[in-house]
Design a protein around this motif. Structure first.
Motif, mmCIF file in Angstrom:
data_model
loop_
_atom_site.group_PDB
_atom_site.id
_atom_site.type_symbol
_atom_site.label_atom_id
_atom_site.label_comp_id
_atom_site.label_asym_id
_atom_site.label_seq_id
_atom_site.Cartn_x
_atom_site.Cartn_y
_atom_site.Cartn_z
ATOM 1 N N MET A 205 20.274 4.466 23.597
ATOM 2 C CA MET A 205 20.578 5.735 24.240
ATOM 3 C C MET A 205 19.558 6.790 23.839
ATOM 4 O O MET A 205 19.065 7.506 24.680
ATOM 5 C CB MET A 205 21.996 6.157 23.864
ATOM 6 N N GLU A 206 19.238 6.865 22.555
ATOM 7 C CA GLU A 206 18.295 7.881 22.105
ATOM 8 C C GLU A 206 16.909 7.654 22.698
ATOM 9 O O GLU A 206 16.237 8.611 23.071
ATOM 10 C CB GLU A 206 18.224 7.898 20.583
ATOM 11 N N ASN A 207 16.485 6.379 22.782
ATOM 12 C CA ASN A 207 15.170 6.090 23.362
ATOM 13 C C ASN A 207 15.115 6.483 24.831
ATOM 14 O O ASN A 207 14.123 7.026 25.293
ATOM 15 C CB ASN A 207 14.823 4.614 23.210
ATOM 16 N N ARG A 208 16.181 6.188 25.566
ATOM 17 C CA ARG A 208 16.222 6.528 26.999
ATOM 18 C C ARG A 208 16.211 8.043 27.187
ATOM 19 O O ARG A 208 15.507 8.573 28.036
ATOM 20 C CB ARG A 208 17.474 5.917 27.640
ATOM 21 N N LEU A 209 16.983 8.742 26.387
ATOM 22 C CA LEU A 209 17.024 10.202 26.468
ATOM 23 C C LEU A 209 15.666 10.787 26.122
ATOM 24 O O LEU A 209 15.174 11.684 26.813
ATOM 25 C CB LEU A 209 18.108 10.750 25.537
ATOM 26 N N TYR A 210 15.040 10.270 25.069
ATOM 27 C CA TYR A 210 13.704 10.750 24.681
ATOM 28 C C TYR A 210 12.700 10.483 25.799
ATOM 29 O O TYR A 210 11.880 11.340 26.124
ATOM 30 C CB TYR A 210 13.245 10.077 23.391
ATOM 31 N N GLN A 211 12.793 9.302 26.391
ATOM 32 C CA GLN A 211 11.885 8.948 27.482
ATOM 33 C C GLN A 211 12.050 9.902 28.661
ATOM 34 O O GLN A 211 11.072 10.359 29.243
ATOM 35 C CB GLN A 211 12.148 7.511 27.908
ATOM 36 N N LEU A 212 13.294 10.204 29.032
ATOM 37 C CA LEU A 212 13.542 11.123 30.145
ATOM 38 C C LEU A 212 13.030 12.525 29.854
ATOM 39 O O LEU A 212 12.449 13.184 30.709
ATOM 40 C CB LEU A 212 15.034 11.180 30.459
ATOM 41 N N LEU A 213 13.274 12.998 28.638
ATOM 42 C CA LEU A 213 12.900 14.368 28.304
ATOM 43 C C LEU A 213 11.403 14.534 28.057
ATOM 44 O O LEU A 213 10.868 15.619 28.232
ATOM 45 C CB LEU A 213 13.693 14.837 27.079
ATOM 46 N N SER B 141 8.930 12.763 29.606
ATOM 47 C CA SER B 141 8.089 12.496 30.782
ATOM 48 C C SER B 141 7.817 13.801 31.521
ATOM 49 O O SER B 141 8.677 14.679 31.592
ATOM 50 C CB SER B 141 8.752 11.477 31.700
ATOM 51 N N PRO B 142 6.614 13.942 32.076
ATOM 52 C CA PRO B 142 6.283 15.194 32.783
ATOM 53 C C PRO B 142 7.098 15.341 34.054
ATOM 54 O O PRO B 142 7.483 14.358 34.680
ATOM 55 C CB PRO B 142 4.791 15.034 33.100
ATOM 56 N N LEU B 143 7.344 16.590 34.430
ATOM 57 C CA LEU B 143 8.077 16.877 35.660
ATOM 58 C C LEU B 143 7.168 16.677 36.862
ATOM 59 O O LEU B 143 5.980 16.976 36.814
ATOM 60 C CB LEU B 143 8.594 18.321 35.645
ATOM 61 N N LYS B 144 7.740 16.192 37.937
ATOM 62 C CA LYS B 144 6.990 16.037 39.174
ATOM 63 C C LYS B 144 7.089 17.348 39.942
ATOM 64 O O LYS B 144 8.169 17.795 40.268
ATOM 65 C CB LYS B 144 7.566 14.898 40.000
ATOM 66 N N GLU B 145 5.942 17.954 40.190
ATOM 67 C CA GLU B 145 5.942 19.242 40.879
ATOM 68 C C GLU B 145 5.936 19.088 42.398
ATOM 69 O O GLU B 145 6.463 19.912 43.117
ATOM 70 C CB GLU B 145 4.739 20.064 40.438
ATOM 71 N N HIS B 146 5.307 18.034 42.885
ATOM 72 C CA HIS B 146 5.203 17.840 44.327
ATOM 73 C C HIS B 146 5.582 16.405 44.656
ATOM 74 O O HIS B 146 5.226 15.478 43.951
ATOM 75 C CB HIS B 146 3.785 18.115 44.819
#
Length: 85
Positions: free
Chosen positions: A1-9, A11-16
């Motif tokens: 769970m912690e690895n998945r949460l870290y991975q999500l947070l 990763s860069p946001l997609k702007e377009h």
């Protein structure tokens, strides 16, 4: 769970968001419609498209709010499990 949460947070946001295949299909279909519809039918089609777009925007807004609430709940659960609360 912690690895998945870290991975999500982390990763860069997609702007377009680009959908070239879909955009090409829309462009082709619009050309066909322009050739075959009367002015009154074109206006009706635009109304339908506008209503559909408005509906999609409202659904997207609700989905974002639900996702944000879920993210906050996950954050509090993680903090609670770490003993910060």
């Amino acid at each position: 769970m912690e690895n998945r949460l870290y991975q999500l947070l982390s990763s860069p946001l997609k702007e377009h968001y680009h959908c070239p295949e879909e955009q090409q299909r829309i462009h082709s279909n619009l050309g066909l419609l322009k050739e075959h519809l009367s002015p009154q039918e074109k206006k009706l089609l635009l109304r339908v498209v506008d209503d559909y777009t408005l509906t999609i925007e409202k659904i997207s807004e609700v989905a974002f709010e639900d996702g944000f609430r879920l993210a906050v709940k996950i954050m509090f659960e993680c903090l609670y499990l770490e003993g910060r609360f």
